[in-house]
Design an enzyme around this catalytic site. Structure first.
Site, PDB file in Angstrom:
ATOM      1  N   SER A   1       0.817  -1.218   0.000  1.00  0.00           N
ATOM      2  CA  SER A   1       0.000   0.000   0.000  1.00  0.00           C
ATOM      3  C   SER A   1       0.846   1.262   0.000  1.00  0.00           C
ATOM      4  O   SER A   1       1.385   1.645  -1.027  1.00  0.00           O
ATOM      5  CB  SER A   1      -1.023  -0.036   1.127  1.00  0.00           C
ATOM      6  OG  SER A   1      -0.443   0.044   2.379  1.00  0.00           O
TER       7      SER A   1
ATOM      8  N   ASP B   1       8.421   6.049 -11.379  1.00  0.00           N
ATOM      9  CA  ASP B   1       7.878   6.826 -12.491  1.00  0.00           C
ATOM     10  C   ASP B   1       8.591   8.153 -12.687  1.00  0.00           C
ATOM     11  O   ASP B   1       8.679   8.670 -13.812  1.00  0.00           O
ATOM     12  CB  ASP B   1       6.378   7.063 -12.289  1.00  0.00           C
ATOM     13  CG  ASP B   1       5.554   5.808 -12.515  1.00  0.00           C
ATOM     14  OD1 ASP B   1       6.148   4.745 -12.789  1.00  0.00           O
ATOM     15  OD2 ASP B   1       4.311   5.873 -12.405  1.00  0.00           O
TER      16      ASP B   1
ATOM     17  N   LYS C   1      -1.027  -4.347  -2.991  1.00  0.00           N
ATOM     18  CA  LYS C   1      -2.228  -3.762  -2.395  1.00  0.00           C
ATOM     19  C   LYS C   1      -2.289  -2.292  -2.818  1.00  0.00           C
ATOM     20  O   LYS C   1      -1.643  -1.437  -2.230  1.00  0.00           O
ATOM     21  CB  LYS C   1      -2.206  -3.868  -0.874  1.00  0.00           C
ATOM     22  CG  LYS C   1      -3.437  -3.234  -0.237  1.00  0.00           C
ATOM     23  CD  LYS C   1      -3.340  -3.210   1.276  1.00  0.00           C
ATOM     24  CE  LYS C   1      -4.549  -2.510   1.869  1.00  0.00           C
ATOM     25  NZ  LYS C   1      -4.620  -1.087   1.498  1.00  0.00           N
TER      26      LYS C   1
END
Length: 546
Positions: free
Chosen positions: A443, A454, A468
Site C-alpha cells: 500500500s 515513475d 495492495k
C-alpha cells in the site's frame, strides 16, 4: 473519516500453470500418471486440513490451506475449505474479543439492527465496487450457518442447544435463505428478522447474536482489506495510527501447543527492559498456562491499565525457562527505528521505515538532518516489511524526495474518492536514492515505489511488492465501532495500478534466508544483507555519474 492503507498478509499468490502437449504417447502417459499423483496429493492435503478443522485449530487450518493453494491454486475443494476455516476463525476471534461480547452482543436487538442497516448503507454508497444486497445477506447467512457449529458461539449463546436442533436450523438456512434474492432495504430487513424468528423459535436464540453474524458476515463479501471493527479493534487501529499504546511492547504470533512467540520487542519498552528477546516463547501469563490460547485470548489477558503488572514465563530458543515481571505503560512505536551511516567512505545513509503513521514525517525529517550532519551524500530507504499506513503521510514523505509532478492519484465510485496529490519544490532532498522493497512492502510503501520509479528519482532494489493498491476509509460506527472500507484504488504518477500484481523492482535480489533479528532492534549488517549490498552497489554507480 480518513484514508489509510494497511495490508493483511495472505499466502495465496498467483501461480502459472503450464500445459505441454506432445505427440509422444509415452509423454501423454507420463502426464496422466502425474495428474493422478497430483490428485492423490491434493486429496491428502484436504484430509490433513479437515483433521485440523476437527481439532478446532482454525488458524492452523487457514495457514495450511493457504500454503497448499500455492501448489493447487485452482482446487475448488481447498478454496471452500479455506473459506470455511476463515469463517470459523473469524467467529472464534470475535468471541475472544471482550469488547465484542460486552459491548455488541449485549445490545438490544433494535440497536443491533441499526448497526446492520448503517453498515449496508455505507457499503452501497461508498464501497469501491458495486455489491448486491443478495450477496451481502448471503454472506451473513453463511456466517450464521458456521456460527451454529462453532464452540465459542454455542457456549456463549446456546449452552443447552442439542446438535440435532442446530443441524435442523442450519438445514433451513441453506434451503430457504442462502442466496435468497433481496433488492430493497425493506426486503433485507424482513429476511434478517425472519431468520431471527427462526432461531428464537427453534433454538431460543436471542436476536442480537444472529444480527451480529449478518453484520460481520456481510463484510466477508468485500475485499480482504474491508472489515467491521469492534470497539477493541477500533481502539487498536487508532493506537497503531498514532504510534502509541499502553502495554508491554511486544508483537506476538500464536504457536499452538507451544505458546506465544515474540516476533518483535520494541525498543525502550517494558518488555525490552524486562529481558524479553525476539524468538522467546511466552508459556504462562500470571501463572496461567497460555500454550493453547489463541492470540486474541492471550492479548486480552495481557492487556491492563498503565502501572499494572504482568508476570510472564518465557522459554528461550535454546530452551532456557525464566520468569519476568513487567509494568505496563505507554509505549511509543517508532516508525523509523534505525537511521545511521552504513558506508562512511561514500557517505551512504540508511533509514529503516516500518510504517506510515502520524509521527512518521517528523521522524523522517529528524533522521535526514541527523544523517546530513554526519556526512550523508546518498541514502538507502528500507521499506521491506512495511505494510503501509496513512495516505497523506505517504504523500508527505515522498514530497521530501520529489520536487515536481504528481505523486499519486486515487479513483473511486464517489467524487470525493477521486484525488490527485502533487509535490512541492521546497524542502526537497536531491541526493542519490535507493529504495528497498519486498513481498511485504504494501500500500503506502507501494505508493512510494511507484512514484520513485515513475519520476526516475532512484532505483528500487529487492523483490516484487505485495500488490495492495487500494485506499481504505474509516467510518465511525454506532457506539465505539467502526467500518474500514475500501473506497478507492490508487495509481502511480503514470496512471498505473498494480493491485494483486505488485511492483517489480529495478534490481531483483533473490529471497534471503530468514532473519532471526528484527529491524526494531537495529540489527543491520550491510555485510550479510544481500539487499543492502545490492543497494550500496547501485548507489556507488549513481555517485560515480555525478
Amino acid at each position: 473519516m480518513f484514508a489509510l492503507q494497511f495490508s493483511v498478509r495472505v499466502l495465496l499468490r498467483a501461480s502459472l500453470l503450464f500445459c505441454c502437449l506432445s505427440a509422444w504417447s509415452s509423454a501423454g502417459s507420463f502426464a496422466a500418471d502425474r495428474d493422478v499423483a497430483r490428485s492423490a496429493d491434493e486429496r491428502q492435503a484436504l484430509s490433513t486440513g479437515v483433521e485440523l478443522e476437527k481439532a478446532r485449530k482454525w488458524l492452523e487450518a487457514v495457514e495450511f490451506y493457504e500454503s497448499n493453494l500455492k501448489e493447487w491454486p485452482t482446487s475448488e475443494s481447498l478454496q471452500k475449505a479455506l473459506r470455511r476455516s476463515k469463517g470459523q476463525f473469524s467467529i472464534e476471534r470475535r468471541y475472544s474479543d471482550q469488547s465484542f461480547v460486552a459491548e455488541m452482543v449485549a445490545l438490544p436487538s433494535n440497536e443491533a439492527m441499526a448497526h446492520l442497516e448503517e453498515l449496508l448503507l455505507a457499503i452501497r454508497q461508498r464501497y469501491v465496487d458495486s455489491i448486491s444486497s443478495t450477496s451481502l445477506l448471503a454472506h451473513g447467512t453463511e456466517s450464521l450457518y458456521l456460527a451454529l457449529s462453532n464452540d465459542k458461539f454455542l457456549q456463549r449463546n446456546l449452552p443447552r442447544a442439542t446438535p440435532e436442533q442446530t443441524r435442523r436450523v442450519r438445514s433451513v438456512l441453506v434451503e430457504q435463505y442462502w442466496n435468497k434474492p433481496v433488492s430493497t432495504p425493506d426486503a433485507t430487513r424482513r429476511l434478517v428478522l425472519d431468520v431471527c424468528e427462526l432461531c428464537r423459535r427453534e433454538l431460543g436464540l436471542e436476536a442480537t447474536p444472529v444480527v451480529m453474524e449478518y453484520v460481520f458476515g456481510a463484510c466477508n463479501s468485500l475485499d480482504e482489506y474491508s472489515s467491521y471493527l469492534t470497539p477493541g479493534r477500533r481502539r487498536d487501529l487508532f493506537d497503531n495510527i498514532a504510534g502509541e499504546f499502553v502495554g508491554i511492547g511486544v508483537e506476538m504470533k500464536g504457536d499452538m501447543g507451544k505458546g506465544l512467540r515474540l516476533m518483535n520487542v520494541l525498543p525502550e519498552s517494558p518488555a525490552e527492559e524486562g529481558g524479553c528477546r525476539t524468538g522467546d516463547i511466552i508459556t504462562a501469563i500470571d501463572g496461567v498456562d497460555c500454550r493453547n490460547m489463541s492470540i486474541d485470548e492471550a492479548a486480552s489477558v495481557m492487556q491492563g491499565q498503565s502501572g499494572s503488572r504482568v508476570r510472564l514465563q518465557l522459554t528461550s530458543p535454546a530452551g532456557d525457562v525464566r520468569d519476568t515481571t513487567l509494568v505496563r505503560r505507554a509505549v511509543k512505536v517508532k516508525s523509523i527505528p534505525v537511521a545511521k551511516i552504513i558506508d562512511t567512505a561514500n557517505g551512504v545513509g540508511y533509514i529503516k521505515m516500518t510504517g506510515f503513521q502520524k509521527n512518521t514525517t517528523e521522524e523522517l525529517d529528524a533522521a535526514l538532518f541527523k544523517l546530513h550532519r554526519e556526512g550523508m551524500r546518498a541514502l538507502i530507504w528500507d521499506l521491506r516489511g512495511n505494510p503501509g499506513g496513512l495516505l497523506d503521510v505517504a504523500v508527505e514523505v515522498l514530497d521530501r524526495f520529489i520536487a515536481d509532478g504528481v505523486l499519486v492519484s486515487t479513483k473511486g465510485r464517489t467524487s470525493d474518492s477521486n484525488s490527485s496529490y502533487s509535490a512541492r519544490r521546497e524542502g526537497t532532498w536531491n541526493m542519490p536514492l535507493v529504495v528497498l522493497v519486498d513481498g511485504d512492502s504494501a500500500s503506502a510503501s507501494e505508493i512510494v515505489a511507484g512514484a520513485i520509479h515513475d519520476h526516475h528519482r532512484g532505483e528500487l532494489v529487492g523483490r516484487k511488492t505485495y500488490g495492495k493498491w487500494s485506499v481504505q476509509t474509516i467510518h465511525m460506527g454506532r457506539g465505539e465501532t467502526g467500518l474500514r472500507l475500501t473506497t478507492a484504488k490508487f495509481y502511480s504518477p503514470t496512471g498505473n495500478t498494480f493491485g494483486k500484481i505488485g511492483f517489480q523492482p529495478d534490481v531483483v535480489v533473490p529471497e534471503p534466508a530468514p532473519q532471526t533479528t528484527t529491524a526494531y532492534r537495529g540489527a543491520i549488517d550491510p555485510n550479510s544483507d544481500s539487499d543492502i549490498e545490492a543497494g550500496l552497489n547501485a548507489l556507488k554507480k549513481q555517485l560515480a555519474r555525478r
